[in-house]
Design a protein around this motif. Structure first.
Motif, PDB file in Angstrom:
ATOM      1  N   GLY A 158       4.890  17.765   7.226  1.00  0.00           N
ATOM      2  CA  GLY A 158       5.708  16.564   7.290  1.00  0.00           C
ATOM      3  C   GLY A 158       4.882  15.307   7.115  1.00  0.00           C
ATOM      4  O   GLY A 158       5.296  14.346   6.448  1.00  0.00           O
ATOM      5  N   PHE A 159       3.691  15.300   7.710  1.00  0.00           N
ATOM      6  CA  PHE A 159       2.784  14.163   7.572  1.00  0.00           C
ATOM      7  C   PHE A 159       2.381  13.971   6.114  1.00  0.00           C
ATOM      8  O   PHE A 159       2.349  12.848   5.607  1.00  0.00           O
ATOM      9  N   ARG A 160       2.072  15.067   5.444  1.00  0.00           N
ATOM     10  CA  ARG A 160       1.671  15.001   4.042  1.00  0.00           C
ATOM     11  C   ARG A 160       2.756  14.345   3.179  1.00  0.00           C
ATOM     12  O   ARG A 160       2.483  13.466   2.355  1.00  0.00           O
ATOM     13  N   VAL A 161       3.988  14.778   3.377  1.00  0.00           N
ATOM     14  CA  VAL A 161       5.097  14.240   2.599  1.00  0.00           C
ATOM     15  C   VAL A 161       5.269  12.750   2.870  1.00  0.00           C
ATOM     16  O   VAL A 161       5.413  11.934   1.947  1.00  0.00           O
ATOM     17  N   SER A 162       5.251  12.373   4.152  1.00  0.00           N
ATOM     18  CA  SER A 162       5.470  10.983   4.538  1.00  0.00           C
ATOM     19  C   SER A 162       4.387  10.063   3.990  1.00  0.00           C
ATOM     20  O   SER A 162       4.679   9.000   3.429  1.00  0.00           O
ATOM     21  N   LEU A 163       3.121  10.474   4.127  1.00  0.00           N
ATOM     22  CA  LEU A 163       2.031   9.610   3.675  1.00  0.00           C
ATOM     23  C   LEU A 163       1.985   9.513   2.156  1.00  0.00           C
ATOM     24  O   LEU A 163       1.736   8.439   1.596  1.00  0.00           O
ATOM     25  N   SER A 164       2.258  10.612   1.472  1.00  0.00           N
ATOM     26  CA  SER A 164       2.216  10.604   0.008  1.00  0.00           C
ATOM     27  C   SER A 164       3.190   9.597  -0.587  1.00  0.00           C
ATOM     28  O   SER A 164       2.949   9.042  -1.671  1.00  0.00           O
ATOM     29  N   ARG A 165       4.281   9.338   0.119  1.00  0.00           N
ATOM     30  CA  ARG A 165       5.314   8.438  -0.408  1.00  0.00           C
ATOM     31  C   ARG A 165       4.867   6.991  -0.514  1.00  0.00           C
ATOM     32  O   ARG A 165       5.502   6.201  -1.225  1.00  0.00           O
ATOM     33  N   VAL A 166       3.802   6.613   0.176  1.00  0.00           N
ATOM     34  CA  VAL A 166       3.350   5.213   0.090  1.00  0.00           C
ATOM     35  C   VAL A 166       2.299   5.024  -0.998  1.00  0.00           C
ATOM     36  O   VAL A 166       1.866   3.897  -1.255  1.00  0.00           O
ATOM     37  N   PHE A 167       1.867   6.113  -1.627  1.00  0.00           N
ATOM     38  CA  PHE A 167       0.954   6.021  -2.754  1.00  0.00           C
ATOM     39  C   PHE A 167       1.751   5.847  -4.044  1.00  0.00           C
ATOM     40  O   PHE A 167       2.935   6.169  -4.107  1.00  0.00           O
ATOM     41  N   GLY A 168       1.093   5.363  -5.096  1.00  0.00           N
ATOM     42  CA  GLY A 168       1.738   5.233  -6.388  1.00  0.00           C
ATOM     43  C   GLY A 168       2.032   6.591  -6.994  1.00  0.00           C
ATOM     44  O   GLY A 168       1.351   7.575  -6.687  1.00  0.00           O
ATOM     45  N   PRO A 169       3.033   6.683  -7.869  1.00  0.00           N
ATOM     46  CA  PRO A 169       3.412   7.976  -8.451  1.00  0.00           C
ATOM     47  C   PRO A 169       2.303   8.626  -9.260  1.00  0.00           C
ATOM     48  O   PRO A 169       2.233   9.856  -9.357  1.00  0.00           O
ATOM     49  N   ASN A 170       1.408   7.826  -9.854  1.00  0.00           N
ATOM     50  CA  ASN A 170       0.323   8.372 -10.669  1.00  0.00           C
ATOM     51  C   ASN A 170      -1.031   8.310  -9.978  1.00  0.00           C
ATOM     52  O   ASN A 170      -2.066   8.577 -10.596  1.00  0.00           O
ATOM     53  N   THR A 171      -1.023   7.950  -8.695  1.00  0.00           N
ATOM     54  CA  THR A 171      -2.283   7.861  -7.937  1.00  0.00           C
ATOM     55  C   THR A 171      -2.137   8.599  -6.607  1.00  0.00           C
ATOM     56  O   THR A 171      -2.607   8.136  -5.570  1.00  0.00           O
ATOM     57  N   GLN A 172      -1.471   9.731  -6.652  1.00  0.00           N
ATOM     58  CA  GLN A 172      -1.200  10.497  -5.440  1.00  0.00           C
ATOM     59  C   GLN A 172      -2.483  11.092  -4.840  1.00  0.00           C
ATOM     60  O   GLN A 172      -3.401  11.473  -5.571  1.00  0.00           O
ATOM     61  N   PRO A 173      -2.553  11.193  -3.521  1.00  0.00           N
ATOM     62  CA  PRO A 173      -3.724  11.810  -2.891  1.00  0.00           C
ATOM     63  C   PRO A 173      -3.757  13.309  -3.172  1.00  0.00           C
ATOM     64  O   PRO A 173      -2.708  13.944  -3.327  1.00  0.00           O
ATOM     65  N   SER A 174      -4.955  13.854  -3.222  1.00  0.00           N
ATOM     66  CA  SER A 174      -5.117  15.283  -3.452  1.00  0.00           C
ATOM     67  C   SER A 174      -4.811  16.064  -2.181  1.00  0.00           C
ATOM     68  O   SER A 174      -4.692  15.494  -1.086  1.00  0.00           O
ATOM     69  N   ARG A 187      -8.477 -14.003  -0.103  1.00  0.00           N
ATOM     70  CA  ARG A 187      -7.995 -13.332  -1.316  1.00  0.00           C
ATOM     71  C   ARG A 187      -7.092 -12.189  -0.889  1.00  0.00           C
ATOM     72  O   ARG A 187      -7.393 -11.478   0.068  1.00  0.00           O
ATOM     73  N   PHE A 188      -5.989 -12.008  -1.607  1.00  0.00           N
ATOM     74  CA  PHE A 188      -5.041 -10.926  -1.338  1.00  0.00           C
ATOM     75  C   PHE A 188      -5.037  -9.991  -2.546  1.00  0.00           C
ATOM     76  O   PHE A 188      -4.667 -10.397  -3.651  1.00  0.00           O
ATOM     77  N   ILE A 189      -5.480  -8.749  -2.340  1.00  0.00           N
ATOM     78  CA  ILE A 189      -5.455  -7.720  -3.375  1.00  0.00           C
ATOM     79  C   ILE A 189      -4.326  -6.763  -3.020  1.00  0.00           C
ATOM     80  O   ILE A 189      -4.327  -6.199  -1.928  1.00  0.00           O
ATOM     81  N   CYS A 190      -3.389  -6.563  -3.934  1.00  0.00           N
ATOM     82  CA  CYS A 190      -2.192  -5.810  -3.565  1.00  0.00           C
ATOM     83  C   CYS A 190      -1.755  -4.841  -4.652  1.00  0.00           C
ATOM     84  O   CYS A 190      -1.665  -5.206  -5.836  1.00  0.00           O
ATOM     85  N   GLY A 191      -1.485  -3.608  -4.241  1.00  0.00           N
ATOM     86  CA  GLY A 191      -0.894  -2.625  -5.133  1.00  0.00           C
ATOM     87  C   GLY A 191       0.589  -2.899  -5.291  1.00  0.00           C
ATOM     88  O   GLY A 191       1.331  -2.899  -4.304  1.00  0.00           O
ATOM     89  N   ARG A 192       1.032  -3.125  -6.507  1.00  0.00           N
ATOM     90  CA  ARG A 192       2.413  -3.545  -6.774  1.00  0.00           C
ATOM     91  C   ARG A 192       3.442  -2.496  -6.382  1.00  0.00           C
ATOM     92  O   ARG A 192       4.555  -2.823  -5.969  1.00  0.00           O
ATOM     93  N   LEU A 193       3.095  -1.204  -6.478  1.00  0.00           N
ATOM     94  CA  LEU A 193       4.066  -0.136  -6.263  1.00  0.00           C
ATOM     95  C   LEU A 193       4.171   0.312  -4.809  1.00  0.00           C
ATOM     96  O   LEU A 193       4.854   1.293  -4.523  1.00  0.00           O
ATOM     97  N   ASP A 194       3.531  -0.381  -3.919  1.00  0.00           N
ATOM     98  CA  ASP A 194       3.597  -0.062  -2.496  1.00  0.00           C
ATOM     99  C   ASP A 194       5.021  -0.285  -1.981  1.00  0.00           C
ATOM    100  O   ASP A 194       5.518  -1.411  -2.027  1.00  0.00           O
ATOM    101  N   PRO A 195       5.702   0.755  -1.473  1.00  0.00           N
ATOM    102  CA  PRO A 195       7.066   0.564  -0.967  1.00  0.00           C
ATOM    103  C   PRO A 195       7.115  -0.204   0.347  1.00  0.00           C
ATOM    104  O   PRO A 195       8.170  -0.710   0.734  1.00  0.00           O
ATOM    105  N   LEU A 196       5.990  -0.301   1.031  1.00  0.00           N
ATOM    106  CA  LEU A 196       5.932  -1.002   2.312  1.00  0.00           C
ATOM    107  C   LEU A 196       5.718  -2.498   2.116  1.00  0.00           C
ATOM    108  O   LEU A 196       6.437  -3.326   2.673  1.00  0.00           O
ATOM    109  N   SER A 197       4.693  -2.832   1.377  1.00  0.00           N
ATOM    110  CA  SER A 197       4.277  -4.234   1.289  1.00  0.00           C
ATOM    111  C   SER A 197       3.680  -4.529  -0.082  1.00  0.00           C
ATOM    112  O   SER A 197       2.559  -5.029  -0.181  1.00  0.00           O
ATOM    113  N   GLY A 198       4.424  -4.225  -1.117  1.00  0.00           N
ATOM    114  CA  GLY A 198       3.943  -4.431  -2.474  1.00  0.00           C
ATOM    115  C   GLY A 198       4.340  -5.779  -3.055  1.00  0.00           C
ATOM    116  O   GLY A 198       3.956  -6.824  -2.535  1.00  0.00           O
ATOM    117  N   LEU A 199       5.126  -5.762  -4.124  1.00  0.00           N
ATOM    118  CA  LEU A 199       5.456  -6.992  -4.834  1.00  0.00           C
ATOM    119  C   LEU A 199       6.170  -8.008  -3.949  1.00  0.00           C
ATOM    120  O   LEU A 199       5.935  -9.209  -4.057  1.00  0.00           O
TER     121      LEU A 199
END
Length: 299
Positions: free
Chosen positions: A176-192, A241-253
């Protein structure tokens, strides 16, 4: 920008074998130090939730070449630091921990990079100002809930904040943890698979998963202390300076747009194909953006 072979990040095992421990309020806190040595510029790295100082391993070798001292700790309740059961996990306490650790190392001035939860700790340090005894020379923020009105918690975070939070923590499993955490990564930058196993090991160490509901209360703190922490950014004379991943569902764009609305002279680097963990998803781009920030400051 590809790091030279000599600067390849350390291994997960090596990261924790080469660390030290600091005592905060009677509890042990894991931390690492590195750098060129000497009494020149220092850098403090503040990790996010639910992970740890290990989040910075990609950038560590290069940052240690650019700063005399680099410090990264697992905050209390995270990673391989103590996870006391009867403890108030507050942002103010985590800021106290960082100040105490730096003082123990003889550091009164430092640059800061924060991510997520660590951004909020950085905001508290900014709010305290130089009267606290710590002089911040610059602050770089990565994907954090700087403005609670622009933050979108995950379903799991909402559950942990609910009345059922304690039960949800106890029922948390690695799948369950794996699924939940993976969702905050980008679709093409998923954790291994191995990365997720490391994250779970850090969370579950010493019964830490059971405390997830307590650590999650920082989201309510962001709302309670919004004025203090937002004003810290708006009134700061410290370079930001603010560096931000645009595809973050939590705090992106949404967070970038709010930052540009509220912070004077906003310095923003938007990474278009990245989610919530830019230092892991696009490590070279983050390093390049940060070193460019330091170069601009004359560092």
């Amino acid at each position: 920008m590809r790091l030279p072979a000599a600067e390849e990040p350390v291994t997960f095992t090596g990261w924790y074998e080469q660390g030290r421990y600091y005592v905060h309020r009677g509890h042990t806190v894991f931390y690492r130090t590195g750098g060129r040595g000497g009494t020149g510029p220092a850098l403090l790295l503040l990790h996010g939730s639910p992970t740890s100082s290990w989040d910075w391993h990609h950038q560590w070798p290069a940052l240690c070449r650019h700063f005399d001292t680099v410090v990264a700790a697992d905050m209390i309740g995270f990673g391989y630091s103590a996870k006391p059961r009867n403890y108030d996990y507050t942002i103010a306490d985590q800021a106290d921990l960082q100040q105490g650790l730096l003082a123990s190392l003889g550091l009164r001035r430092c640059h800061v990079i924060g991510h997520g939860y660590g951004d909020t700790v950085a905001q508290e340090l900014l709010a305290r100002g130089e009267a606290s005894g710590l002089i911040l020379q610059s602050v770089c923020l990565l994907n954090g809930g700087l403005f609670p009105e622009a933050f979108r918690p995950t379903f799991m975070q909402k559950l942990l904040l609910s009345r059922a939070g304690m039960l949800v923590s106890k029922l948390m499993t690695e799948p369950g943890f794996r699924v939940s955490l993976s969702r905050v990564f980008g679709p093409n930058t998923q954790p291994s698979f191995d990365q997720l196993a490391q994250f779970w090991q850090l969370v579950a160490y010493n019964g830490g998963a059971d405390l997830a509901y307590k650590r999650m209360r920082y989201l309510k703190e962001r709302e309670q202390h919004r004025e203090r922490w937002v004003e810290a950014l708006q009134r700061s004379k410290v370079p930001l300076r603010f560096i931000c991943g645009r595809l973050d569902p939590l705090s992106g764009l949404r967070m970038v747009e709010r930052y540009r609305q509220l912070v004077p002279n906003p310095d923003v680097v938007l990474l278009p194909a990245v989610g919530h963990y830019p230092q892991l998803e696009a490590p070279d781009e983050v390093l390049e953006a940060y070193l460019a920030f330091q170069q601009r400051l004359g560092g």
